[in-house]
Write an enzyme that holds these catalytic residues in place. Structure first.
Site, PDB file in Angstrom:
ATOM      1  N   MET A  39     -89.306  -7.272  12.613  1.00 12.39           N
ATOM      2  CA  MET A  39     -88.146  -7.739  11.839  1.00 12.39           C
ATOM      3  C   MET A  39     -87.484  -8.905  12.567  1.00 12.39           C
ATOM      4  O   MET A  39     -86.343  -9.255  12.295  1.00 12.39           O
ATOM      5  CB  MET A  39     -87.147  -6.609  11.607  1.00 12.39           C
ATOM      6  CG  MET A  39     -87.674  -5.579  10.634  1.00 12.39           C
ATOM      7  SD  MET A  39     -86.415  -4.580   9.809  1.00 12.39           S
ATOM      8  CE  MET A  39     -85.463  -3.946  11.153  1.00 12.39           C
ATOM      9  N   HIS A  43     -88.468  -9.617  21.380  1.00 13.39           N
ATOM     10  CA  HIS A  43     -88.211  -9.395  22.801  1.00 13.39           C
ATOM     11  C   HIS A  43     -89.550  -9.244  23.513  1.00 13.39           C
ATOM     12  O   HIS A  43     -90.622  -9.429  22.906  1.00 13.39           O
ATOM     13  CB  HIS A  43     -87.310  -8.175  23.007  1.00 13.39           C
ATOM     14  CG  HIS A  43     -87.776  -6.945  22.301  1.00 13.39           C
ATOM     15  ND1 HIS A  43     -88.933  -6.271  22.633  1.00 13.39           N
ATOM     16  CD2 HIS A  43     -87.246  -6.271  21.251  1.00 13.39           C
ATOM     17  CE1 HIS A  43     -89.091  -5.221  21.844  1.00 13.39           C
ATOM     18  NE2 HIS A  43     -88.081  -5.200  20.986  1.00 13.39           N
ATOM     19  N   GLY A  45     -91.277  -6.736  24.471  1.00 20.39           N
ATOM     20  CA  GLY A  45     -92.188  -5.758  23.877  1.00 20.39           C
ATOM     21  C   GLY A  45     -92.965  -6.345  22.718  1.00 20.39           C
ATOM     22  O   GLY A  45     -94.179  -6.140  22.599  1.00 20.39           O
ATOM     23  N   HIS A  46     -92.277  -7.096  21.859  1.00 24.05           N
ATOM     24  CA  HIS A  46     -92.960  -7.771  20.754  1.00 24.05           C
ATOM     25  C   HIS A  46     -93.968  -8.786  21.303  1.00 24.05           C
ATOM     26  O   HIS A  46     -95.093  -8.902  20.797  1.00 24.05           O
ATOM     27  CB  HIS A  46     -91.967  -8.522  19.868  1.00 24.05           C
ATOM     28  CG  HIS A  46     -91.036  -7.670  19.105  1.00 24.05           C
ATOM     29  ND1 HIS A  46     -89.698  -7.594  19.399  1.00 24.05           N
ATOM     30  CD2 HIS A  46     -91.225  -6.860  18.034  1.00 24.05           C
ATOM     31  CE1 HIS A  46     -89.099  -6.791  18.554  1.00 24.05           C
ATOM     32  NE2 HIS A  46     -90.013  -6.312  17.711  1.00 24.05           N
TER      33      HIS A  46
END
Length: 146
Positions: A39, A43, A45-46
């Protein structure tokens, strides 16, 4: 009056605004496709998931869509950050080839096609336990462009 094309290349990432553009991109791509649904407001992690999708597949596609169906009643959809330019830079660095970034109307307005209804047991897991419709929203964004 000249209308800008919907599909554009931004810093090496093809930005796809419609289901039709995304389907055309997929048909032109060869081999495996790694998909990273998000979405936005990306960050580390993405970025890690995007790098992995790029490394483990022939091409990588991310989605950046602030999906109204993924918000529970009373959550503030309007306040969710929308940082597409910064997100595209994260995706470019991670090696992602394209980004499906539709408007809500493309996904849900009358005539926009279908909404995916996953099995009921999935709707009771993780995010969907607190946010009814969350998994259906994720599935719709991932499946609809194919």
């Amino acid at each position: 009056f000249t209308r800008a094309p919907l599909m554009r290349i931004t810093r090496g990432v093809v930005v796809l605004r419609t289901v039709a553009e995304t389907r055309a991109w997929r048909q032109a791509a060869t081999g495996s496709v790694g998909v990273v649904p998000t979405m936005g407001a990306l960050h580390d992690g993405h970025a890690s998931l995007a790098r992995r999708a790029s490394e483990e597949n022939d091409v990588a596609l991310a989605t950046v869509f602030v999906n109204p169906t993924q918000f529970a009643p009373g959550e503030d959809l309007d306040r969710y950050p929308r940082t597409l330019d910064a997100d595209l830079e994260v995706l470019r660095v991670a090696g992602v080839d394209a980004c499906f970034a539709p408007a809500a109307a493309e996904m849900y307005d009358a005539g926009a096609g279908f909404v995916v209804a996953p099995p009921a047991d999935l709707e009771n897991l993780a995010e969907s336990a607190a946010r009814p419709g969350h998994i259906a929203g994720v599935c719709t964004v991932v499946v609809k462009p194919w």
